[in-house]
Design an enzyme around this catalytic site. Structure first.
Site, PDB file in Angstrom:
ATOM      1  N   LYS A 167       0.859  -1.190   0.000  1.00  0.00           N
ATOM      2  CA  LYS A 167       0.000   0.000   0.000  1.00  0.00           C
ATOM      3  C   LYS A 167       0.896   1.241   0.000  1.00  0.00           C
ATOM      4  O   LYS A 167       1.763   1.397   0.870  1.00  0.00           O
ATOM      5  CB  LYS A 167      -0.890  -0.032   1.253  1.00  0.00           C
ATOM      6  CG  LYS A 167      -2.198   0.677   1.097  1.00  0.00           C
ATOM      7  CD  LYS A 167      -3.085   0.351   2.285  1.00  0.00           C
ATOM      8  CE  LYS A 167      -4.428   1.020   2.175  1.00  0.00           C
ATOM      9  NZ  LYS A 167      -5.223   0.835   3.404  1.00  0.00           N
TER      10      LYS A 167
HETATM   11  O1  G3P Z   1      -9.106   1.937   4.291  1.00  0.00           O
HETATM   12  C1  G3P Z   1      -9.042   3.279   4.704  1.00  0.00           C
HETATM   13  C2  G3P Z   1      -9.815   3.475   5.927  1.00  0.00           C
HETATM   14  O2  G3P Z   1      -9.271   2.747   6.987  1.00  0.00           O
HETATM   15  C3  G3P Z   1      -9.966   4.887   6.323  1.00  0.00           C
HETATM   16  O3  G3P Z   1     -11.193   4.947   6.937  1.00  0.00           O
HETATM   17  O4  G3P Z   1     -12.899   5.805   8.425  1.00  0.00           O
HETATM   18  O5  G3P Z   1     -10.481   6.368   8.833  1.00  0.00           O
HETATM   19  O6  G3P Z   1     -11.716   7.380   6.935  1.00  0.00           O
HETATM   20  P1  G3P Z   1     -11.579   6.188   7.832  1.00  0.00           P
END
Ligand code: G3P
Length: 218
Positions: free
Chosen positions: A87
């Site tokens: 990633k």
């Molecule tokens: O895969 C990306 C994710 O973990 C980010 O999610 O909810 O932190 O915006 P969030």
């Protein structure tokens, strides 16, 4: 649309893998920190543990921000298990690294995608997956779902092989729209995946069926 689980928590992965709905796992440095995992050795061990639980791609994120550093990390990560996907953040140096890794047959997931142009550049570099962050766009009052629709159109226009891996998914409607708009994958947190099984009318309906059956079959 395939589901990945967005977590570094092995208990959550183990539980949902048992239902055969999980095709892979995504992690990021914040999710690793949430599990209290620090240090390269411990991070690597957690990636190996996750790879043993799920028979599919497992995204492991680099923390370097220069191409050389990203590549050095990527080569080490790729050695851990054949299912590891590197990633890489959507920055200029990241695009260089994705190109190099693609040349060597190493799979990549270009993360922190917030525009169609970024997704286009990542696809040109040869990213295996792009991760558009829907919820974080919604957070700034931009419709994250429109980004999925737009990337789908552009990738289809030019037959890019890059997979759209919708990320930062916060609620059920996001999941439905991802599937409607043709995301190839959605990476979903445990709590939300768990919710997808349920509907109050299913619970109510089953209670009625079982109660009616019990009346005649005491
Ligand atoms: O895969 C990306 C994710 O973990 C980010 O999610 O909810 O932190 O915006 P969030």
């Amino acid at each position: 649309m395939k589901f990945f689980i967005d977590t570094a928590n092995t208990s959550q992965i183990k539980e949902l893998v048992a239902y055969n709905i999980i095709s892979g796992v995504t992690t990021n440095p914040s999710l690793m920190a949430k599990e209290g995992i620090s240090g390269t050795k411990n991070c690597h061990q957690r990636y190996i543990d996750i790879c043993k639980l799920v028979d599919g791609p497992v995204s492991a994120e680099v923390i370097s921000t220069d191409c050389e550093g990203m590549l050095a990390e990527a080569y080490e990560l790729a050695e851990l298990h054949p299912n590891i996907v590197i990633k890489i953040p959507m920055i200029k140096e990241g695009i260089k690294a994705i190109y190099e890794l693609n040349q060597k047959g190493i799979k990549t997931n270009c993360t922190l995608i917030f525009s169609t142009n970024q997704a286009l550049l990542a696809a040109k570099a040869g990213a295996t997956y792009v991760s558009p962050f829907i919820g974080r766009l919604d957070d700034i009052n931009v419709d994250g779902m429109e980004l999925i629709k737009s990337i789908r159109t552009v990738y289809d226009n030019y037959n890019f092989d890059t997979n759209i891996l919708a990320a930062s998914i916060r609620h059920e409607e996001h999941v439905i729209k991802c599937a409607e708009y043709g995301a190839d994958y959605a990476t979903v947190p445990y709590a939300l995946l768990d919710k997808l099984f349920d509907h109050p009318l299913t619970t109510k309906g089953l209670d009625i069926f079982l109660a009616d059956h019990a009346k005649l079959n005491p």
